[in-house]
Enzyme design. Structure first.
Site, PDB file in Angstrom:
ATOM      1  N   HIS A  99      36.689  34.666  50.666  1.00  0.00           N
ATOM      2  CA  HIS A  99      37.339  35.909  50.297  1.00  0.00           C
ATOM      3  C   HIS A  99      36.697  37.136  50.929  1.00  0.00           C
ATOM      4  O   HIS A  99      36.937  38.264  50.496  1.00  0.00           O
ATOM      5  CB  HIS A  99      37.383  36.061  48.776  1.00  0.00           C
ATOM      6  N   ASP A 161      37.968  41.189  38.805  1.00  0.00           N
ATOM      7  CA  ASP A 161      39.377  41.123  38.400  1.00  0.00           C
ATOM      8  C   ASP A 161      40.007  39.780  38.748  1.00  0.00           C
ATOM      9  O   ASP A 161      40.988  39.372  38.121  1.00  0.00           O
ATOM     10  CB  ASP A 161      40.174  42.233  39.092  1.00  0.00           C
ATOM     11  N   GLU A 272      40.205  50.292  33.237  1.00  0.00           N
ATOM     12  CA  GLU A 272      40.456  50.484  34.662  1.00  0.00           C
ATOM     13  C   GLU A 272      41.599  51.483  34.824  1.00  0.00           C
ATOM     14  O   GLU A 272      42.332  51.777  33.865  1.00  0.00           O
ATOM     15  CB  GLU A 272      40.806  49.177  35.365  1.00  0.00           C
TER      16      GLU A 272
END
Length: 518
Positions: A99, A161, A272
């Site tokens: 990632h 997240d 958030e």
């Protein structure tokens, strides 16, 4: 595909002959690697996947991929490369789920270590004592770690997240999400690490033992060692989550409410925010995800051409005492200045909430929109500059958010340990501002180039206005830029590199240090 012992012996014999007659670097590399006794194996042919990552922009093919069957395999391979010295071009990159955004987990002509292979070789176990923790392999996925700890009614405190990432991968950066304002990043919730250094040594470290290595590796971008195991703090796991979104049209009210919430003792458990520019049907889209009655006023709400700000919150609760949760929610929401009819809420399990992005991933994969270029830009912006930043970016440099979301939420510096390698702004409160653009092929090359130009304009704005931002998941191409990023901590970062990876073998994809050649 594996290599049979007979074939392996034949290859070693043939390559050994080549070694005596030729100085071909590839032959010398293969000879040296294949002679390492391993529990796992090397592959040399099926290595194209190791040349891709989540950013889908940088593609560097390695010479080999190591599928370790034990931590000893990682250590032996690193030790062999270290012993080859500056006469070898070989470098090593640890790869979790790939990632990275700019090739950070790639090793051009080097060795990529598939950390997920260690999940099959190492056990994960949960300690349920007075101070609970979980011991997990560095290649373990956070989602699987969560499922395992939930069996004991426990869970880590801080998250990202997206949970389909490896433990070692996020701890090499920081690991942030909407819980970081309270618990700090994931690197602030680790008790102990097992690390393979750039010399091939296996070392256990903590704040009490080998503390310099421990702090170096946390947020260290893989420069000082490969995290092969981590001991992570746990707490009692919530059962349910009240999940909410509200909208603001005024940026000052939005940020003041966020800052009030992250500084309050009685507050939400997750906070958030994100920015919405020139997007239609926002409330109606939320209506499909949140179990709420769609207010008549919301039906008439028009968002086109506007810049709006969404505050996303969650409150953990025990379903056996719903009245207490309702009272707390009424009190907390009464403090906020959002547009009243834009409150959307639902109740989900703790696992569902933390893994909420996985359903979006499945949808994107089904449409062929997952493996696309992602020219992301993640910035940590000081509180003192966030209003100037917003005034000059939202609606000006960025005129819509159709390419992807923009996150914007505050964190407290007090929950970060300045002994680690992670770098943050030097203010008590700072904001993550994350531009998470994606550019599928259908949008054309011009769309990709346009996002890169937008990113460049944002960075130039920060430079010209002397906004002391720091990149999160940093990417720079020049040594001077890395020095500026680390600032006064550059000398310590450089000294740690010399101590733990003196030949600059590890994590070459960051392009901070370059292996010296004889």
């Amino acid at each position: 595909m594996g290599t049979s012992p007979l074939l392996k012996l034949l290859v070693i014999t043939l390559l050994a002959g080549i070694k005596t007659r030729s100085s071909d670097p590839a032959a010398l590399r293969s000879t040296s690697l294949l002679s390492i006794p391993l529990h796992g194996q090397f592959t040399f042919d099926d290595i194209s996947k190791a040349a891709t990552d989540f950013g889908n922009r940088v593609h560097h093919v390695p010479s080999a991929v190591l599928h370790p069957g034990s931590v000893a395999d990682v250590a032996a391979t690193t030790r062999r490369v270290f012993q080859l010295g500056p006469n070898s071009k070989l470098t090593i990159a640890a790869r979790g789920r790939g990632h990275s955004l700019h090739g950070q987990a790639q090793a051009p002509d080097g060795i990529v270590v598939r950390m997920e292979s260690l999940r099959r070789a190492q056990t994960m176990w949960v300690h349920t004592g007075q101070e609970p923790y979980v011991d997990a392999p560095g290649g373990e996925l956070w989602i699987d770690l969560l499922r395992e700890t939930l069996k004991q009614g426990l869970a880590p405190k801080s998250w990202t997240d997206y949970l389909h990432l490896t433990v070692g991968g996020t701890l090499s950066n920081a690991g942030i999400s909407g819980q970081a304002f309270r618990h700090g990043p994931q690197i602030s919730n680790v008790r102990q690490l097992e690390v393979v250094t750039g010399k091939g040594d296996i070392m256990n470290c903590s704040a009490e033992a080998n503390a310099d290595l421990y702090h170096a590796v946390l947020g260290g971008l893989g420069q000082f060692g490969i995290i092969t195991r981590a001991r992570i703090e746990l707490e009692p796991a919530p059962k349910m989550v009240k999940w909410m979104r509200v909208l603001y049209s005024d940026f000052r009210s939005f940020t003041e409410d966020q800052e009030m919430l992250v500084s309050a003792e009685n507050t939400f458990d997750y906070i958030e925010g994100f920015v919405i520019i020139n997007r239609s049907g926002i409330l109606r889209n939320w209506g499909s995800s949140f179990s709420t009655q769609f207010p008549a006023q919301a039906s008439q709400f028009v968002s086109e051409g506007k810049t709006l700000f969404c505050l996303e919150m969650a409150k953990n609760f025990d379903p056996t005492n719903p009245e207490k949760m309702k009272q707390e929610m009424v009190e907390l929401l009464s403090r906020l200045r959002y547009i009243p009819y834009t409150l959307f809420k639902t109740e989900v399990s703790y696992l569902e909430f933390l893994d909420r992005l996985h359903s979006s991933e499945r949808k994107l994969r089904s449409k062929g929109l997952w493996e696309v270029p992602r020219p992301w830009l993640n910035l940590l912006v000081p509180r003192s500059s966030v209003h100037f930043f917003a005034d000059n970016v939202f609606g000006k440099i960025i005129t819509d958010t159709s390419n992807g979301p923009i996150l914007l939420y505050p964190m407290n510096r007090s929950n970060w340990d300045n002994r680690t390698s992670a770098v943050i702004p030097n203010e008590d409160v700072f904001y993550l501002v994350a531009f998470l653009s994606s550019t599928p092929a259908s949008s054309g090359q011009n769309s990709f180039e346009a996002v890169l130009k937008q990113n460049e304009k944002i960075l130039k704005l920060c430079e010209s206005a002397n906004i002391q931002t720091k990149q999160y998941l940093p990417h720079y191409t020049k040594l001077e830029e890395w020095r500026d990023h680390f600032g006064s901590r550059w000398e310590a970062f450089q000294r740690r590199k010399q101590d733990y990876d003196p030949l600059a073998i590890l994590a070459p994809g960051h392009r901070i240090f370059h292996k010296a050649m004889a």
